[in-house]
Structure formats: C-alpha cells, structure tokens
Design a protein around this motif. Sequence first.
Motif, short mmCIF file in Angstrom:
data_model
loop_
_atom_site.label_atom_id
_atom_site.label_comp_id
_atom_site.label_asym_id
_atom_site.label_seq_id
_atom_site.Cartn_x
_atom_site.Cartn_y
_atom_site.Cartn_z
N GLU A 40 0.84 -1.20 0.00
CA GLU A 40 0.00 0.00 0.00
C GLU A 40 0.88 1.26 0.00
O GLU A 40 0.74 2.13 0.85
CB GLU A 40 -0.92 0.01 1.22
N SER A 41 1.77 1.35 -0.98
CA SER A 41 2.70 2.47 -1.01
C SER A 41 2.50 3.39 -2.21
O SER A 41 2.93 4.54 -2.19
CB SER A 41 4.14 1.95 -1.01
N HIS A 42 1.87 2.90 -3.27
CA HIS A 42 1.71 3.67 -4.51
C HIS A 42 0.26 3.61 -4.98
O HIS A 42 -0.28 2.51 -5.19
CB HIS A 42 2.60 3.09 -5.62
N PHE A 43 -0.35 4.78 -5.17
CA PHE A 43 -1.75 4.84 -5.58
C PHE A 43 -1.96 5.83 -6.72
O PHE A 43 -1.22 6.81 -6.84
CB PHE A 43 -2.66 5.25 -4.41
N ARG A 44 -2.97 5.57 -7.51
CA ARG A 44 -3.44 6.49 -8.55
C ARG A 44 -4.90 6.79 -8.23
O ARG A 44 -5.68 5.88 -7.97
CB ARG A 44 -3.32 5.86 -9.94
N VAL A 45 -5.25 8.08 -8.27
CA VAL A 45 -6.62 8.51 -8.02
C VAL A 45 -7.13 9.23 -9.25
O VAL A 45 -6.49 10.16 -9.76
CB VAL A 45 -6.70 9.45 -6.79
N ARG A 46 -8.27 8.78 -9.74
CA ARG A 46 -8.99 9.47 -10.81
C ARG A 46 -10.28 9.99 -10.20
O ARG A 46 -11.12 9.21 -9.76
CB ARG A 46 -9.29 8.51 -11.96
N LEU A 47 -10.40 11.31 -10.17
CA LEU A 47 -11.53 11.93 -9.49
C LEU A 47 -12.14 13.01 -10.38
O LEU A 47 -11.44 13.88 -10.89
CB LEU A 47 -11.07 12.56 -8.17
N LYS A 48 -13.46 12.92 -10.55
CA LYS A 48 -14.20 13.93 -11.28
C LYS A 48 -15.24 14.52 -10.34
O LYS A 48 -16.02 13.78 -9.74
CB LYS A 48 -14.88 13.33 -12.51
N THR A 49 -15.21 15.84 -10.21
CA THR A 49 -16.16 16.55 -9.36
C THR A 49 -16.39 17.94 -9.92
O THR A 49 -15.46 18.55 -10.44
CB THR A 49 -15.65 16.64 -7.90
N PRO A 50 -17.60 18.46 -9.84
CA PRO A 50 -17.86 19.81 -10.34
C PRO A 50 -17.09 20.88 -9.57
O PRO A 50 -16.86 21.97 -10.08
CB PRO A 50 -19.37 19.98 -10.18
N GLU A 51 -16.65 20.55 -8.37
CA GLU A 51 -15.91 21.51 -7.56
C GLU A 51 -14.57 21.90 -8.16
O GLU A 51 -14.00 22.94 -7.83
CB GLU A 51 -15.71 20.94 -6.16
N PHE A 52 -14.05 21.08 -9.07
CA PHE A 52 -12.77 21.37 -9.69
C PHE A 52 -12.88 22.30 -10.89
O PHE A 52 -11.87 22.78 -11.39
CB PHE A 52 -12.08 20.07 -10.14
N SER A 73 1.11 11.39 4.12
CA SER A 73 2.44 11.06 4.64
C SER A 73 2.61 9.56 4.84
O SER A 73 3.72 9.09 5.10
CB SER A 73 2.70 11.80 5.95
N GLU A 74 1.53 8.79 4.69
CA GLU A 74 1.60 7.34 4.89
C GLU A 74 1.83 6.57 3.60
O GLU A 74 2.04 5.36 3.64
CB GLU A 74 0.30 6.85 5.54
N ILE A 75 1.75 7.26 2.46
CA ILE A 75 1.98 6.59 1.17
C ILE A 75 3.16 7.26 0.47
O ILE A 75 3.43 8.45 0.67
CB ILE A 75 0.72 6.58 0.29
N HIS A 76 3.85 6.49 -0.33
CA HIS A 76 5.05 7.00 -1.00
C HIS A 76 4.71 7.81 -2.25
O HIS A 76 5.33 8.84 -2.50
CB HIS A 76 5.99 5.83 -1.36
N ALA A 77 3.78 7.33 -3.04
CA ALA A 77 3.47 7.99 -4.32
C ALA A 77 1.97 8.06 -4.53
O ALA A 77 1.24 7.11 -4.29
CB ALA A 77 4.13 7.23 -5.47
N LEU A 78 1.53 9.23 -5.02
CA LEU A 78 0.13 9.46 -5.28
C LEU A 78 0.00 10.18 -6.63
O LEU A 78 0.35 11.35 -6.73
CB LEU A 78 -0.51 10.31 -4.17
N ALA A 79 -0.46 9.46 -7.63
CA ALA A 79 -0.68 10.05 -8.95
C ALA A 79 -2.13 10.53 -9.00
O ALA A 79 -3.04 9.79 -8.65
CB ALA A 79 -0.42 9.02 -10.05
N LEU A 80 -2.33 11.77 -9.43
CA LEU A 80 -3.68 12.34 -9.45
C LEU A 80 -4.09 12.70 -10.87
O LEU A 80 -3.38 13.39 -11.59
CB LEU A 80 -3.71 13.61 -8.58
N GLU A 81 -5.28 12.23 -11.24
CA GLU A 81 -5.92 12.58 -12.50
C GLU A 81 -7.25 13.22 -12.11
O GLU A 81 -8.18 12.53 -11.71
CB GLU A 81 -6.13 11.35 -13.37
N LEU A 82 -7.31 14.54 -12.18
CA LEU A 82 -8.44 15.29 -11.61
C LEU A 82 -9.14 16.10 -12.68
O LEU A 82 -8.52 16.78 -13.47
CB LEU A 82 -7.93 16.22 -10.51
N SER A 83 -10.47 16.01 -12.68
CA SER A 83 -11.24 16.83 -13.62
C SER A 83 -12.58 17.19 -13.00
O SER A 83 -12.99 16.68 -12.00
CB SER A 83 -11.45 16.09 -14.92
#
Length: 83
Positions: A40-52, A73-83
Amino acid sequence: MQKEAEIRASLERAFEVQELEVINESSQHAGHAGDDGSGESHFRVRLKTPEFAALSRVARHRAVHKALGPLTSEIHALALELS
C-alpha cells in the motif's frame, strides 16, 4: 486494502464525487524506492467533481491533499488525475 478504502472515504466526504477510482499500483513498484513491503505504497486517483471546474491544476491537487490529510504522509506515491 485499508489505505485504498481510507483514500476513497476521505475523498467521498470532501467532494461531490461524480466519478472516483482509487487504484493500488504498489505491485508495479515492488523492490523500488518507497516500497515499504505493505502493498500500500503507490496509488493512482482518478476523481471527477464539479468543484474542480473553477480550480487550477495546482489548486485541485492541493484540495485533494488537504482532503487526505495525514494519509499523504503514509503513502510514497500518489498520482492524481483530476477533472
């Protein structure tokens, strides 16, 4: 799977989610820097919200990091795809 669920819950609390994917990519980084062996060290988040809609790319990233709080601070890598 605990961190994946925590990430999802934090984002669902913070935003009006239209689409959300939280992908654990830790297995792709096994043995690399930042791999703590937890799976549980590397994650990718794809998030779509009107707030962005009115936010810049940097402001979107800041909003997600704020929503995740101490989890960042608990994960090493977080890739974000935000729209």
